[in-house]
Design a protein around this motif. Structure first.
Motif, PDB file in Angstrom:
ATOM      1  N   PHE A  40     -24.133 -35.991  82.034  1.00  0.00           N
ATOM      2  CA  PHE A  40     -25.492 -36.825  81.774  1.00  0.00           C
ATOM      3  C   PHE A  40     -25.019 -37.845  81.221  1.00  0.00           C
ATOM      4  O   PHE A  40     -24.650 -39.121  81.608  1.00  0.00           O
ATOM      5  CB  PHE A  40     -25.765 -35.371  80.604  1.00  0.00           C
ATOM      6  CG  PHE A  40     -26.854 -36.994  79.918  1.00  0.00           C
ATOM      7  CD1 PHE A  40     -28.368 -36.760  80.081  1.00  0.00           C
ATOM      8  CD2 PHE A  40     -26.726 -36.664  79.021  1.00  0.00           C
ATOM      9  CE1 PHE A  40     -28.907 -37.689  80.140  1.00  0.00           C
ATOM     10  CE2 PHE A  40     -27.390 -37.460  77.586  1.00  0.00           C
ATOM     11  CZ  PHE A  40     -28.315 -38.116  78.536  1.00  0.00           C
ATOM     12  N   ALA A  41     -23.541 -37.593  80.138  1.00  0.00           N
ATOM     13  CA  ALA A  41     -22.834 -38.956  79.281  1.00  0.00           C
ATOM     14  C   ALA A  41     -22.899 -40.341  80.557  1.00  0.00           C
ATOM     15  O   ALA A  41     -22.702 -41.656  80.487  1.00  0.00           O
ATOM     16  CB  ALA A  41     -21.984 -39.047  78.243  1.00  0.00           C
ATOM     17  N   ARG A  42     -22.034 -39.430  81.506  1.00  0.00           N
ATOM     18  CA  ARG A  42     -21.703 -40.674  82.620  1.00  0.00           C
ATOM     19  C   ARG A  42     -22.397 -41.075  83.265  1.00  0.00           C
ATOM     20  O   ARG A  42     -22.289 -43.100  83.836  1.00  0.00           O
ATOM     21  CB  ARG A  42     -20.156 -39.320  84.063  1.00  0.00           C
ATOM     22  CG  ARG A  42     -19.085 -39.020  83.650  1.00  0.00           C
ATOM     23  CD  ARG A  42     -18.393 -39.580  84.975  1.00  0.00           C
ATOM     24  NE  ARG A  42     -18.828 -37.693  85.256  1.00  0.00           N
ATOM     25  CZ  ARG A  42     -18.397 -36.581  85.182  1.00  0.00           C
ATOM     26  NH1 ARG A  42     -17.640 -36.792  83.923  1.00  0.00           N
ATOM     27  NH2 ARG A  42     -18.424 -35.537  85.397  1.00  0.00           N
ATOM     28  N   ALA A  43     -23.606 -40.995  83.839  1.00  0.00           N
ATOM     29  CA  ALA A  43     -24.144 -41.305  84.350  1.00  0.00           C
ATOM     30  C   ALA A  43     -25.149 -42.296  83.222  1.00  0.00           C
ATOM     31  O   ALA A  43     -26.267 -42.944  83.477  1.00  0.00           O
ATOM     32  CB  ALA A  43     -25.649 -39.915  84.487  1.00  0.00           C
ATOM     33  N   ALA A  44     -25.253 -41.749  81.742  1.00  0.00           N
ATOM     34  CA  ALA A  44     -25.820 -42.562  81.120  1.00  0.00           C
ATOM     35  C   ALA A  44     -26.229 -43.830  80.448  1.00  0.00           C
ATOM     36  O   ALA A  44     -25.315 -44.675  81.103  1.00  0.00           O
ATOM     37  CB  ALA A  44     -26.261 -41.908  79.755  1.00  0.00           C
ATOM     38  N   GLY A  45     -26.922 -44.755  80.317  1.00  0.00           N
ATOM     39  CA  GLY A  45     -26.788 -46.768  80.291  1.00  0.00           C
ATOM     40  C   GLY A  45     -25.494 -46.598  79.595  1.00  0.00           C
ATOM     41  O   GLY A  45     -25.482 -45.798  78.588  1.00  0.00           O
ATOM     42  N   ALA A  46     -25.203 -48.032  79.007  1.00  0.00           N
ATOM     43  CA  ALA A  46     -24.030 -48.498  78.318  1.00  0.00           C
ATOM     44  C   ALA A  46     -24.630 -48.473  76.569  1.00  0.00           C
ATOM     45  O   ALA A  46     -23.397 -48.523  76.343  1.00  0.00           O
ATOM     46  CB  ALA A  46     -24.113 -49.805  78.159  1.00  0.00           C
ATOM     47  N   GLU A  47     -25.746 -48.333  75.944  1.00  0.00           N
ATOM     48  CA  GLU A  47     -26.095 -48.371  75.204  1.00  0.00           C
ATOM     49  C   GLU A  47     -27.856 -47.291  75.271  1.00  0.00           C
ATOM     50  O   GLU A  47     -28.899 -47.715  75.193  1.00  0.00           O
ATOM     51  CB  GLU A  47     -26.422 -49.842  74.736  1.00  0.00           C
ATOM     52  CG  GLU A  47     -25.306 -50.744  75.197  1.00  0.00           C
ATOM     53  CD  GLU A  47     -25.166 -51.810  73.051  1.00  0.00           C
ATOM     54  OE1 GLU A  47     -26.559 -51.866  73.560  1.00  0.00           O
ATOM     55  OE2 GLU A  47     -24.776 -52.086  73.317  1.00  0.00           O
ATOM     56  N   GLU A  98     -34.206 -37.722  69.192  1.00  0.00           N
ATOM     57  CA  GLU A  98     -34.038 -35.734  68.906  1.00  0.00           C
ATOM     58  C   GLU A  98     -35.830 -34.720  68.342  1.00  0.00           C
ATOM     59  O   GLU A  98     -35.668 -35.510  67.144  1.00  0.00           O
ATOM     60  CB  GLU A  98     -32.886 -34.886  68.578  1.00  0.00           C
ATOM     61  CG  GLU A  98     -33.078 -33.196  68.303  1.00  0.00           C
ATOM     62  CD  GLU A  98     -32.270 -32.981  67.878  1.00  0.00           C
ATOM     63  OE1 GLU A  98     -31.084 -33.782  67.216  1.00  0.00           O
ATOM     64  OE2 GLU A  98     -32.089 -31.106  68.762  1.00  0.00           O
ATOM     65  N   PHE A  99     -36.508 -34.390  68.752  1.00  0.00           N
ATOM     66  CA  PHE A  99     -37.735 -34.072  68.263  1.00  0.00           C
ATOM     67  C   PHE A  99     -37.430 -32.342  67.878  1.00  0.00           C
ATOM     68  O   PHE A  99     -37.006 -31.936  68.585  1.00  0.00           O
ATOM     69  CB  PHE A  99     -39.048 -34.150  69.529  1.00  0.00           C
ATOM     70  CG  PHE A  99     -38.805 -35.187  70.227  1.00  0.00           C
ATOM     71  CD1 PHE A  99     -39.910 -36.110  69.550  1.00  0.00           C
ATOM     72  CD2 PHE A  99     -38.589 -35.810  71.762  1.00  0.00           C
ATOM     73  CE1 PHE A  99     -40.073 -37.296  70.255  1.00  0.00           C
ATOM     74  CE2 PHE A  99     -38.138 -36.768  71.955  1.00  0.00           C
ATOM     75  CZ  PHE A  99     -39.578 -37.769  71.242  1.00  0.00           C
ATOM     76  N   GLY A 100     -37.826 -32.467  66.665  1.00  0.00           N
ATOM     77  CA  GLY A 100     -37.475 -30.635  66.072  1.00  0.00           C
ATOM     78  C   GLY A 100     -36.402 -30.793  66.030  1.00  0.00           C
ATOM     79  O   GLY A 100     -36.134 -29.667  66.507  1.00  0.00           O
ATOM     80  N   SER A 101     -35.852 -31.578  64.476  1.00  0.00           N
ATOM     81  CA  SER A 101     -33.683 -31.642  65.547  1.00  0.00           C
ATOM     82  C   SER A 101     -33.654 -30.516  64.321  1.00  0.00           C
ATOM     83  O   SER A 101     -32.123 -30.130  65.235  1.00  0.00           O
ATOM     84  CB  SER A 101     -33.241 -32.979  64.530  1.00  0.00           C
ATOM     85  OG  SER A 101     -34.106 -33.577  63.201  1.00  0.00           O
ATOM     86  N   GLY A 102     -34.357 -30.499  63.833  1.00  0.00           N
ATOM     87  CA  GLY A 102     -33.739 -28.889  62.193  1.00  0.00           C
ATOM     88  C   GLY A 102     -31.967 -28.598  61.966  1.00  0.00           C
ATOM     89  O   GLY A 102     -32.334 -30.335  61.594  1.00  0.00           O
ATOM     90  N   SER A 103     -31.207 -28.304  62.259  1.00  0.00           N
ATOM     91  CA  SER A 103     -29.469 -28.770  62.199  1.00  0.00           C
ATOM     92  C   SER A 103     -28.897 -29.314  62.443  1.00  0.00           C
ATOM     93  O   SER A 103     -27.667 -30.044  62.489  1.00  0.00           O
ATOM     94  CB  SER A 103     -29.319 -27.304  62.156  1.00  0.00           C
ATOM     95  OG  SER A 103     -29.015 -26.726  63.143  1.00  0.00           O
ATOM     96  N   SER A 104     -29.743 -30.106  63.752  1.00  0.00           N
ATOM     97  CA  SER A 104     -29.163 -30.805  64.784  1.00  0.00           C
ATOM     98  C   SER A 104     -27.724 -30.821  65.539  1.00  0.00           C
ATOM     99  O   SER A 104     -26.836 -31.113  65.903  1.00  0.00           O
ATOM    100  CB  SER A 104     -28.960 -31.969  64.449  1.00  0.00           C
ATOM    101  OG  SER A 104     -29.799 -33.092  64.008  1.00  0.00           O
ATOM    102  N   THR A 105     -27.679 -29.141  65.087  1.00  0.00           N
ATOM    103  CA  THR A 105     -26.069 -28.685  66.224  1.00  0.00           C
ATOM    104  C   THR A 105     -25.689 -28.931  67.213  1.00  0.00           C
ATOM    105  O   THR A 105     -24.867 -29.745  67.897  1.00  0.00           O
ATOM    106  CB  THR A 105     -26.125 -26.950  65.726  1.00  0.00           C
ATOM    107  OG1 THR A 105     -26.400 -26.609  64.376  1.00  0.00           O
ATOM    108  CG2 THR A 105     -24.988 -26.608  66.015  1.00  0.00           C
ATOM    109  N   LEU A 136     -24.243 -33.848  72.321  1.00  0.00           N
ATOM    110  CA  LEU A 136     -24.691 -35.230  73.272  1.00  0.00           C
ATOM    111  C   LEU A 136     -23.766 -36.329  73.176  1.00  0.00           C
ATOM    112  O   LEU A 136     -23.342 -37.010  73.852  1.00  0.00           O
ATOM    113  CB  LEU A 136     -25.512 -35.306  73.526  1.00  0.00           C
ATOM    114  CG  LEU A 136     -26.781 -33.676  74.584  1.00  0.00           C
ATOM    115  CD1 LEU A 136     -28.168 -34.672  74.520  1.00  0.00           C
ATOM    116  CD2 LEU A 136     -26.187 -33.741  75.496  1.00  0.00           C
ATOM    117  N   LEU A 137     -23.823 -36.099  71.385  1.00  0.00           N
ATOM    118  CA  LEU A 137     -23.151 -38.038  70.819  1.00  0.00           C
ATOM    119  C   LEU A 137     -21.967 -37.525  71.461  1.00  0.00           C
ATOM    120  O   LEU A 137     -21.309 -38.477  71.140  1.00  0.00           O
ATOM    121  CB  LEU A 137     -23.949 -37.687  69.707  1.00  0.00           C
ATOM    122  CG  LEU A 137     -24.563 -38.195  68.962  1.00  0.00           C
ATOM    123  CD1 LEU A 137     -24.944 -37.243  67.356  1.00  0.00           C
ATOM    124  CD2 LEU A 137     -25.676 -38.806  69.724  1.00  0.00           C
TER     125      LEU A 137
END
Ligand code: AVI
Length: 347
Positions: A99-106, A111-118, A123-124
């Protein structure tokens, strides 16, 4: 909306500055529920008045998530029987590099309903320096603060924005993030807790929020045997039962109901025709519940509906997403096909 028979500001109107020294007096204003105004939850009270008034009693599942409920949900995600979290996490591990390879440069990740963001960290991590902004939309301020502090510590170069709101209400993003490639992230099969028509409305709203060039990553639990589904929602240690019953404690605290929590039993059903898990609380004997001047009677074995958790086939969810105006792109799943991560594009 609820009509209040009492005057909620009675204290103010009956007391004058002349006879009270406010700096010395600690005032605790209560309403007819006997609860401090700052703790009283009008939205929850409204939902209880409506949901308990009919024969088919219900309490909306969003009220499962007070502080204790959010902690119990985190426990559920670690249970052996609750396969969705670890399955989706393993899918994201495999998928995020691609996914990261195909993502834009910036990239701005929303995130919707991020909770603990684990799961977000996966992804980051993969996006690395491509990730410029992380926007977390979460209804619990405590969860939002804790997650954003952790993300900021781990990714010091990343700009973070917290929006403390219900993502179902339609979110306005900060204007300056539109210059980035917008990626919405809605993991955890949270979409399964909505009715199908509500899911379509939410997907339409997310497309409007994110804009014409956005990508949306959505996790959905797949239809499978009830032999796996039922234990996932009725675990041997009773954590899910405690999570469900906690909604009554939340009502006692926030609305002033007098639910006797031990008089209710957690029940889980697989509804084959609707393709969903249904969760109820069953009254173990005849009883009544009092709140805001009302008395609600419950028969022995009468049930209160608490939550639905819809399961989708891959094709079923793709049809739903198309209906909401999204183009369906890739899908990632695990070896057992228990869970799916969908990539959708606004255009
Ligand atoms: C948050 N949501 C996706 C969970 C689910 O699986 O439907 C809520 C849950 N209820 C009981 N266990 C988990």
């Amino acid at each position: 909306m609820i009509q209040y028979s009492g005057d909620r500001n009675q204290f103010d109107s009956e007391t004058s500055d002349a006879d009270t020294n406010y700096t010395d007096v600690k005032v605790s204003v209560t309403n007819e529920s006997g609860i401090n105004d700052e703790d009283f939850n009008v939205d929850f009270a409204d939902a209880l008045v409506t949901g308990l008034a009919t024969d088919a009693k219900s309490i909306p599942c969003r009220f499962l998530y007070d502080k204790r409920g959010s902690e119990l949900f985190e426990h559920i995600t670690d249970l052996h029987e609750y396969y969705p979290t670890r399955t989706e996490t393993s899918i994201l591990r495999g998928f995020s590099a691609e996914f990261a390879r195909a993502a834009g440069a910036e990239v701005a990740l929303v995130e919707f309903g991020s909770g603990s963001s684990t799961k977000t960290e996966l992804l980051l991590d993969s996006l690395g320096s491509k990730a410029k902004v992380y926007v977390a939309v979460e209804i619990s301020q405590a969860a939002l603060d804790a997650a954003l502090n952790r993300i900021q510590d781990r990714f010091p170069e990343l700009s973070t924005v917290g929006i403390c709101d219900d993502f179902n209400r339609g979110i306005t993003l900060p204007a300056n993030i539109k210059q980035h490639s917008l990626v919405g992230f809605f993991p955890g099969s949270t979409i399964g807790n909505l009715e199908r028509t509500e899911s379509i409305q939410l997907l339409i709203a997310m497309r409007e929020t994110l804009g014409d060039q956005a990508t949306l990553i959505v996790g959905t639990d797949l239809v499978k045997s009830p032999d796996l589904l039922i234990p996932a929602y009725d675990d041997a240690r009773g954590v899910t039962a405690e999570f469900t019953r906690n909604i009554l404690l939340h009502a006692n605290y926030a609305v002033g109901t007098d639910f006797c929590v031990d008089a209710f039993q957690h029940q889980v059903i697989w509804n084959e025709s609707q393709q969903r898990i249904e969760i109820y609380l069953i009254s173990l004997h005849e009883q009544s519940v009092n709140f805001l001047g009302r008395t609600i009677k419950l028969h022995r074995r009468e049930r209160i509906h608490i939550e639905n958790s819809h399961k989708y086939t891959i094709e079923g969810f793709r049809a739903l997403a198309k209906h909401a105006g999204w183009k369906t792109k890739d899908i990632w799943t695990d070896q057992h096909e228990w869970f799916a991560v969908h990539e959708l594009a606004a255009n």
